[in-house]
Design a protein around this motif. Structure first.
Motif, PDB file in Angstrom:
ATOM      1  N   ALA A 129       0.831  -1.201   0.000  1.00 24.82           N
ATOM      2  CA  ALA A 129       0.000   0.000   0.000  1.00 24.82           C
ATOM      3  C   ALA A 129       0.871   1.259   0.000  1.00 24.82           C
ATOM      4  O   ALA A 129       0.588   2.231  -0.715  1.00 24.82           O
ATOM      5  N   ASP A 130       1.947   1.255   0.795  1.00 26.95           N
ATOM      6  CA  ASP A 130       2.876   2.383   0.822  1.00 26.95           C
ATOM      7  C   ASP A 130       3.466   2.635  -0.562  1.00 26.95           C
ATOM      8  O   ASP A 130       3.532   3.778  -1.038  1.00 26.95           O
ATOM      9  N   LEU A 131       3.926   1.564  -1.188  1.00 29.78           N
ATOM     10  CA  LEU A 131       4.580   1.688  -2.489  1.00 29.78           C
ATOM     11  C   LEU A 131       3.597   2.146  -3.562  1.00 29.78           C
ATOM     12  O   LEU A 131       3.943   2.956  -4.435  1.00 29.78           O
ATOM     13  N   ILE A 155      -7.558   1.592   2.746  1.00 29.84           N
ATOM     14  CA  ILE A 155      -8.220   2.561   1.865  1.00 29.84           C
ATOM     15  C   ILE A 155      -9.430   3.209   2.528  1.00 29.84           C
ATOM     16  O   ILE A 155      -9.925   4.235   2.049  1.00 29.84           O
ATOM     17  N   ARG A 156      -9.895   2.637   3.633  1.00 29.52           N
ATOM     18  CA  ARG A 156     -11.028   3.240   4.354  1.00 29.52           C
ATOM     19  C   ARG A 156     -10.581   4.337   5.319  1.00 29.52           C
ATOM     20  O   ARG A 156     -11.419   5.110   5.791  1.00 29.52           O
ATOM     21  N   ARG A 157      -9.305   4.402   5.619  1.00 25.20           N
ATOM     22  CA  ARG A 157      -8.809   5.423   6.535  1.00 25.20           C
ATOM     23  C   ARG A 157      -8.846   6.790   5.862  1.00 25.20           C
ATOM     24  O   ARG A 157      -8.383   6.952   4.729  1.00 25.20           O
ATOM     25  N   LEU A 162      -3.474   6.104  -0.070  1.00 29.04           N
ATOM     26  CA  LEU A 162      -3.955   5.165  -1.073  1.00 29.04           C
ATOM     27  C   LEU A 162      -5.478   5.253  -1.116  1.00 29.04           C
ATOM     28  O   LEU A 162      -6.163   4.782  -0.210  1.00 29.04           O
ATOM     29  N   LYS A 163      -5.999   5.841  -2.152  1.00 31.38           N
ATOM     30  CA  LYS A 163      -7.422   6.112  -2.234  1.00 31.38           C
ATOM     31  C   LYS A 163      -8.171   4.986  -2.948  1.00 31.38           C
ATOM     32  O   LYS A 163      -7.626   4.296  -3.804  1.00 31.38           O
ATOM     33  N   GLN A 164      -9.434   4.851  -2.579  1.00 32.89           N
ATOM     34  CA  GLN A 164     -10.283   3.790  -3.132  1.00 32.89           C
ATOM     35  C   GLN A 164     -10.369   3.855  -4.646  1.00 32.89           C
ATOM     36  O   GLN A 164     -10.393   2.828  -5.326  1.00 32.89           O
ATOM     37  N   ARG A 165     -10.391   5.051  -5.197  1.00 26.74           N
ATOM     38  CA  ARG A 165     -10.544   5.204  -6.648  1.00 26.74           C
ATOM     39  C   ARG A 165      -9.353   4.650  -7.420  1.00 26.74           C
ATOM     40  O   ARG A 165      -9.434   4.457  -8.638  1.00 26.74           O
ATOM     41  N   LYS A 166      -8.231   4.405  -6.730  1.00 28.19           N
ATOM     42  CA  LYS A 166      -7.038   3.888  -7.392  1.00 28.19           C
ATOM     43  C   LYS A 166      -6.922   2.374  -7.284  1.00 28.19           C
ATOM     44  O   LYS A 166      -5.923   1.801  -7.718  1.00 28.19           O
ATOM     45  N   ILE A 167      -7.941   1.741  -6.725  1.00 27.93           N
ATOM     46  CA  ILE A 167      -7.917   0.297  -6.499  1.00 27.93           C
ATOM     47  C   ILE A 167      -9.008  -0.385  -7.327  1.00 27.93           C
ATOM     48  O   ILE A 167     -10.139   0.102  -7.395  1.00 27.93           O
ATOM     49  N   ALA A 168      -8.666  -1.496  -7.933  1.00 26.16           N
ATOM     50  CA  ALA A 168      -9.663  -2.350  -8.591  1.00 26.16           C
ATOM     51  C   ALA A 168      -9.428  -3.781  -8.109  1.00 26.16           C
ATOM     52  O   ALA A 168      -8.286  -4.247  -8.070  1.00 26.16           O
ATOM     53  N   VAL A 169     -10.507  -4.453  -7.726  1.00 27.13           N
ATOM     54  CA  VAL A 169     -10.405  -5.807  -7.187  1.00 27.13           C
ATOM     55  C   VAL A 169     -11.288  -6.733  -8.018  1.00 27.13           C
ATOM     56  O   VAL A 169     -12.447  -6.412  -8.305  1.00 27.13           O
ATOM     57  N   TYR A 170     -10.731  -7.871  -8.386  1.00 25.87           N
ATOM     58  CA  TYR A 170     -11.460  -8.838  -9.197  1.00 25.87           C
ATOM     59  C   TYR A 170     -11.407 -10.210  -8.534  1.00 25.87           C
ATOM     60  O   TYR A 170     -10.407 -10.579  -7.917  1.00 25.87           O
TER      61      TYR A 170
END
Length: 222
Positions: A129-131, A155-157, A162-170
């Motif tokens: 997440a840091d990276l 991402i909930r903090r 690290l924002k939610q909009r930058k994450i995609a989960v499949y």
């Protein structure tokens, strides 16, 4: 990492025993070859991002003349003799230390939870997440609920970089003779963990049934 060790040993043995010119060396798989070429390059000074690796997971990885050394506060070893979890993390540490993995680069990480304790899995999730927040792009495959839930919490903090909009989960599901990738919706509660929850529920029901059976057995014996 074990494949890397095998090929390093092979190349070094053949280099000592026969002239390099005309040597019939075994071919390397593409990923292993790329990794070796990166490590053969001249040493670079330690990158700033490497400090994140060292601080988060608590181990240090260093390339020496003919070996790779892994150490923590109490332990130092050649990577070939190191605990398998440390050996699995070593490539990531090396790529960060010598500046190969840097902002704007895409890295594919397969099952970062391999051979490491759940507590260390959480630390690895923090590191990734840091990276990612620093601009490194990741494609990660995992079967670890610890990693998934830790990323979800991060991402909930409100203060997280690290924002939610930058994450995609499949999640990959069977379909006919293959698989399809189904994107999961990340809501206020974070990343859905339904696939893991199903297993939890089954194990919990089994646990309760066994407790009930044990209790009934005790009653009959008395």
């Amino acid at each position: 990492m074990q494949t890397y060790s095998f090929y390093v040993d092979l190349v070094l043995r053949m280099a000592e025993e026969i002239p390099i010119k005309g040597a019939n060396l075994q071919g390397l798989p593409g990923v292993v070859g790329d990794f070796l070429r990166l490590l053969i390059k001249p040493f670079k000074s330690e990158s700033q991002l490497y400090t994140r690796f060292r601080d988060r997971v608590g181990i240090d990885v260093e390339r020496r003349e003919r070996s790779i050394v892994v150490r923590d506060a109490r332990y130092e070893s050649d990577v070939r003799s190191a605990p398998s979890g440390y050996a699995e993390l070593a490539p990531l540490g090396l790529l960060l230390r010598y500046g190969v993995l840097k902002r704007g680069v895409l890295a594919v990480v397969e099952e970062p939870e391999a051979h490491i304790h759940p507590a260390m899995q959480v630390k690895v999730a923090d590191l990734l997440a840091d990276l990612a927040a620093e601009g490194i792009y990741f494609i990660i495959t995992t079967h670890s609920d610890y990693i998934l839930n830790r990323i979800s919490n991060i991402i909930r903090r409100a203060e997280s970089k690290l924002k939610q909009r930058k994450i995609a989960v499949y999640v990959f599901k069977r379909a006919n003779s293959g698989f399809v990738a189904q994107r999961l919706k990340i809501g206020p509660e974070g990343i859905p963990d339904d696939e893991f929850a199903k297993v939890y529920e089954e194990l919990y029901r089994e646990h309760i049934d066994l407790l009930y059976a044990y209790s009934e057995g005790r009653k009959l014996q008395s």
